[in-house]
Enzyme design. Structure first.
Site: not given
Ligand code: PGA
Length: 253
Positions: A9-11, A95, A97, A167, A173, A212, A233-234
């Site tokens: 997930n590149w956001k 998600h 977010e 999640e 994050g 994470s 994500g990251g």
């Molecule tokens: P993260 O994000 O690996 O940076 O914690 C995961 C996500 O939000 O899908």
């Protein structure tokens, strides 16, 4: 039986040149592709370029959101048929977010989930509690209501051809990964809930962990019987990290 799935997930990250370099690195990585499935979900404007780089590789692509209608006067939104035209396989739905940053409630998330299915896309439904909710012992209540919002729409076997990502919001994050035991506990519980409403699907549906997950923590998390991969994500923005997670997933028993 459940082939592991790892989704990046590149956001809201990446310009064209970075995206192309990242895609080149992962598409040519030495991974036992027979033992793991992979996808990346870039921001909308990058999907076409990413698709160009991935066509013919083992890696699929998808989007991070979609609108619940197939077209209309919805400024700034993107519809399922458009994602279908871009060859997307997956779309992330609900998600945290989107839920917390854009006020998406369970009903909105459910409409988006079925818009994805109607358009031949595989929804990756995100579920998860905040730290306050966990501290108050409300994890099952919160995750359960997010899950039930989908079942309550009355469609038959909604989780067939769907993916679920647990999640925990406090792990996204933050560098604070859930322990394998904490994640497994929620995953088992989610699978049991699905078994009540959708017994034919419970053993087949893939439950990803997100929050994470890094190369270092991936093997231990995915060694849990109900953790079938990761939503990353990251670490999905760094080719070596993402490839490390893919390799860890490919070694899962
Ligand atoms: P993260 O994000 O690996 O940076 O914690 C995961 C996500 O939000 O899908």
């Amino acid at each position: 039986m459940r082939r592991p799935l790892v989704v990046g997930n590149w956001k809201m990250h990446g310009r064209v040149a970075e995206a192309e370099a990242l895609v080149r690195a992962i598409a040519t990585a030495e991974v036992d592709w027979g033992r793991v499935e992979a996808a990346v979900c870039p921001p909308f404007p990058l999907i076409e370029r990413v698709a160009r780089g991935l066509r013919g590789s083992a890696i699929a692509w998808g989007a991070q959101d979609l609108h619940w209608e197939d077209s209309g006067a919805f400024t700034g939104d993107v519809a399922g048929p458009m994602l279908q035209d871009l060859g997307c396989t997956y779309v992330i739905i609900g998600h945290s977010e989107r839920r917390h940053g854009h006020g998406e409630d369970n009903a909105t998330v459910a409409h988006k989930f079925f818009a994805a299915k109607r358009n031949g896309l595989i929804p990756i439904l995100c579920l998860g509690e905040t730290q306050t909710e966990r501290d108050a012992g409300r994890t099952e209540e919160v995750v359960g209501s997010q899950l039930n919002a989908i079942s309550a729409e009355g469609y038959e076997a909604p989780f067939r051809e769907a993916v679920i990502a647990y999640e925990p919001v406090w792990a996204i994050g933050t560098g604070r990964t859930a322990t394998p035991e904490q994640a497994q506990q929620v995953h088992t519980w989610v699978r049991e809930q699905i078994r009540h409403t959708d017994p034919g699907v419970a053993d087949a549906v893939r439950l990803l962990y997100g929050g994470s997950m890094k190369e270092d923590s991936a093997s231990e998390l995915m060694a849990q019987p109900d953790i079938d991969g990761g939503l990353i994500g990251g670490a999905s923005l760094k080719a070596d990290q993402f490839i490390g997670i893919l390799r860890a997933a490919s070694r899962r028993d």
